[in-house]
Design a protein around this motif. Structure first.
Motif, PDB file in Angstrom:
ATOM      1  N   LYS A  45     -21.267   2.458  25.253  1.00 43.67           N
ATOM      2  CA  LYS A  45     -20.727   3.561  26.050  1.00 43.67           C
ATOM      3  C   LYS A  45     -19.832   3.045  27.165  1.00 43.67           C
ATOM      4  O   LYS A  45     -18.769   3.618  27.452  1.00 43.67           O
ATOM      5  N   GLY A  46     -20.256   1.957  27.797  1.00 48.72           N
ATOM      6  CA  GLY A  46     -19.463   1.395  28.877  1.00 48.72           C
ATOM      7  C   GLY A  46     -18.118   0.879  28.408  1.00 48.72           C
ATOM      8  O   GLY A  46     -17.147   0.851  29.173  1.00 48.72           O
ATOM      9  N   ALA A  47     -18.046   0.496  27.126  1.00 42.05           N
ATOM     10  CA  ALA A  47     -16.816  -0.071  26.591  1.00 42.05           C
ATOM     11  C   ALA A  47     -15.867   0.975  26.021  1.00 42.05           C
ATOM     12  O   ALA A  47     -14.647   0.765  26.015  1.00 42.05           O
ATOM     13  N   VAL A  66     -13.494  10.767  27.810  1.00 36.05           N
ATOM     14  CA  VAL A  66     -12.386  10.137  27.097  1.00 36.05           C
ATOM     15  C   VAL A  66     -12.949   8.998  26.260  1.00 36.05           C
ATOM     16  O   VAL A  66     -13.665   8.132  26.777  1.00 36.05           O
ATOM     17  N   LEU A  67     -12.638   9.002  24.961  1.00 34.39           N
ATOM     18  CA  LEU A  67     -13.192   8.015  24.040  1.00 34.39           C
ATOM     19  C   LEU A  67     -12.103   7.126  23.455  1.00 34.39           C
ATOM     20  O   LEU A  67     -10.982   7.579  23.220  1.00 34.39           O
ATOM     21  N   ASP A  68     -12.476   5.880  23.195  1.00 31.14           N
ATOM     22  CA  ASP A  68     -11.596   4.949  22.507  1.00 31.14           C
ATOM     23  C   ASP A  68     -11.961   5.000  21.017  1.00 31.14           C
ATOM     24  O   ASP A  68     -12.795   4.233  20.533  1.00 31.14           O
ATOM     25  N   SER A  73     -14.026   2.991  15.644  1.00 29.61           N
ATOM     26  CA  SER A  73     -13.811   2.853  14.199  1.00 29.61           C
ATOM     27  C   SER A  73     -13.764   1.391  13.782  1.00 29.61           C
ATOM     28  O   SER A  73     -14.141   1.044  12.658  1.00 29.61           O
ATOM     29  N   GLU A  74     -13.284   0.524  14.685  1.00 32.49           N
ATOM     30  CA  GLU A  74     -13.277  -0.912  14.395  1.00 32.49           C
ATOM     31  C   GLU A  74     -14.699  -1.450  14.307  1.00 32.49           C
ATOM     32  O   GLU A  74     -15.023  -2.281  13.458  1.00 32.49           O
ATOM     33  N   TYR A  92     -24.235  10.798  22.401  1.00 30.58           N
ATOM     34  CA  TYR A  92     -24.327   9.712  21.427  1.00 30.58           C
ATOM     35  C   TYR A  92     -23.238   9.778  20.374  1.00 30.58           C
ATOM     36  O   TYR A  92     -22.792  10.865  19.980  1.00 30.58           O
ATOM     37  N   THR A  93     -22.840   8.614  19.898  1.00 29.40           N
ATOM     38  CA  THR A  93     -21.948   8.526  18.756  1.00 29.40           C
ATOM     39  C   THR A  93     -22.728   8.877  17.495  1.00 29.40           C
ATOM     40  O   THR A  93     -23.923   8.609  17.384  1.00 29.40           O
TER      41      THR A  93
END
Length: 254
Positions: A45-47, A66-68, A73-74, A92-93
């Motif tokens: 989450k922090g990343a 805001v999500l990366d 996906s990587e 959660y993802t």
């Protein structure tokens, strides 16, 4: 005779001690894995997740995250979206594999862990376009994962936490909770396919009627819903929270 009885008692005592030691080791291992899983997700989450100031005031946070998505996906190509219930610990993802068991005991990186992750039933569409998307998660003793679903059995709690956001790469989908119930594993709330609009409408009515309290919301046959599921601590029973899609935000949330 007494000597034989004494030997039997010694053997029984030794076996009992061994079983107790194995149980303690198993519990300790599970607790260690739970802790590792929680820390791993906090690091994730922090990343990849950030908050931004509100458009109305820089002193306030935006209601959106805001999500990366590229990074997520990587890390794991099974990543589908993030589910977040504002004001709760549910954030959660979500992942989806070709069966229901895979992520039950694996982390988001695919390593073995009894904590598992939040995951979508393989029979549901991972793109949320199906009429009913079913999402599972463990009810952890530390309050993480889907443990918070139990709180929705209270009408007072629901009143302050009726909104669920799902973040996809293209949009933020806002859902409103319309039913919260405690059901058996044979409940029809796990239905995915419907033969007609009428069948789906009847199913929606049953879900709303089953709720522990009246939310005043009964979705119609053109709606899309999500069904969140976790265990209750009783083998055949589950906590179920269902929500209907009420708004889609396509623009950038920042």
């Amino acid at each position: 005779m007494k000597s034989r009885t004494k030997k039997i008692l010694v053997i029984v005592s030794a076996l009992s001690a061994l079983m107790a030691a194995l149980c303690i080791c198993k519990i300790a291992m599970a607790q260690r894995q739970y802790k590792e899983s929680k820390q791993e997700y906090e690091d994730l989450k922090g990343a990849v997740i950030t908050t931004v100031p509100s458009n109305e005031s820089e002193d306030e946070e935006s209601p959106y995250l805001v999500l990366d998505f590229d990074r997520l996906s990587e890390i794991n190509t099974d990543f589908k979206f993030l589910i977040d219930s504002p004001g709760t610990d549910v954030s959660y993802t979500d992942f989806q594999s070709s069966d229901t068991d895979f992520y039950l005991r694996r982390t988001f990186e695919g390593s073995s862990n009894v904590g598992g992750v939040i995951f979508i039933d393989y029979r549901s569409g991972g793109d949320l376009t199906g009429r009913n998307t079913v999402i599972y998660g463990h009810r952890m003793n530390d309050g993480s994962m889907f443990a918070g679903l139990a709180e929705y059995m209270s009408a007072e709690y629901y009143a302050g936490h009726d909104t669920i956001h799902i973040y996809t790469e293209d949009a933020v989908l806002e859902y409103t909770v319309f039913s919260a119930s405690e059901v058996t594993t044979g409940c029809d709330c796990f239905t995915f396919a419907f033969q007609s609009d009428y069948e789906f409408h009847e199913w929606l009515s049953r879900q709303a009627y089953r709720s522990a309290y009246d939310t005043g919301i009964v979705p119609n046959s053109t709606d899309r819903v999500i069904t969140l599921v976790t265990c209750t601590g009783q083998e055949e029973w589950r906590y179920v929270v269902q929500a209907v899609l009420t708004e889609t935000v396509f623009n950038d949330v920042d």
